[in-house]
Write an enzyme that holds these catalytic residues in place. Structure first.
Site, short mmCIF file in Angstrom:
data_model
loop_
_atom_site.label_atom_id
_atom_site.label_comp_id
_atom_site.label_asym_id
_atom_site.label_seq_id
_atom_site.Cartn_x
_atom_site.Cartn_y
_atom_site.Cartn_z
N SER A 131 0.94 -1.14 0.00
CA SER A 131 0.00 0.00 -0.20
C SER A 131 0.66 1.05 -0.07
CB SER A 131 -0.91 0.02 1.25
OG SER A 131 -1.56 1.19 1.25
N TYR A 144 -1.37 -0.62 10.30
CA TYR A 144 -1.49 -1.23 8.71
C TYR A 144 -0.27 -0.77 8.04
CZ TYR A 144 -3.66 -1.68 4.06
OH TYR A 144 -3.80 -2.05 2.78
#
Length: 239
Positions: A131, A144
């Site tokens: 990401s 995350y």
């Protein structure tokens, strides 16, 4: 015999788009996903309900793929779980679960895939979905973001370790992608309108990431390994 791929988190969203694109490109594809089969939106050749944090379940899934097709050419590490919470509000259980999926689950699948590819002696490809949040963070994303940054580092190390076996290891960094998880987190209105602020004028679609996976899995990328490919519609240009 067609090439064989495993996609984790392959029921829907980015994983589902990868399943559909890879099948279109001639792969036979097995999905490993938590969702029950009747909730899968993608049509894989083999659907194996599996939590990638469960070592025995993952091993059984890989063994089932091998029993059916006798080989493995591509692994797409897509399964992930994030928590959106400020540091002071996080629970240890939530943090552990996110890290178990994003890191340990991905490590487990990658190790199993690499071992099978090495035994085959024909090379292979491993692609992990990370990401842009590995570098561009936001409040509430620490676990995350940290997991995805670690996965980028692991990707580059694995690429170095597996290059002698002609196994290429790469990662893709999506930006803001229109997935069921994003709609749950942000709501339909924000997802529908948010893409207009991006340089390319739209939010990304799962098929945009699937196209990048298809490239990294193809012969056109035969000289590409250890790369972190950003596919974000210019998201990082305005951060």
């Amino acid at each position: 015999m067609p090439k064989v791929a495993i996609v984790t988190g392959g029921a829907r969203g980015i994983g589902g788009a990868c399943v559909d694109r890879l099948r279109l490109d001639g792969f036979v594809v097995a999905s490993l996903d938590l969702l029950p089969p009747d909730q899968a939106e993608a049509h894989s050749d083999l659907y194996f309900p599996c939590d990638i944090t469960d070592a025995s379940g993952v091993e059984e899934g890989f063994a089932t793929v091998h029993a059916r097709w006798g080989r493995l050419d591509l692994l797409v590490n897509n399964a992930a779980q994030g928590i959106r919470a400020h540091l002071v509000d996080q629970t240890e259980a939530d943090v552990r679960r996110s890290l178990e999926v994003c890191l340990m689950g991905t490590w487990r699948c990658t190790q199993l895939a690499a071992r099978r590819m090495i035994r085959q002696g024909e090379g292979g490809s491993i692609v992990s979905i990370t990401s842009v949040m590995s570098e561009y963070t936001a409040p509430g994303s620490s676990t995350y973001s940290g997991a995805k940054a670690a996965l980028n580092a692991m990707t580059r190390t694995w690429a170095s370790e597996l290059a002698p076996h002609r196994i290429r290891v790469n990662a893709i960094e999506p930006g803001w992608i229109d997935t069921p998880g994003e709609r749950i987190a942000f709501g339909n209105r924000r997802v529908n309108s948010g893409g207009k602020a991006l340089p390319l004028g739209r939010i990304g679609q799962p098929k945009d990431i699937a196209a990048a996976v298809a490239y990294l899995a193809s012969r056109d990328a035969s000289y590409v390994t250890g790369t972190i490919l950003r596919v974000d519609g210019g998201f990082t240009l305005i951060r």
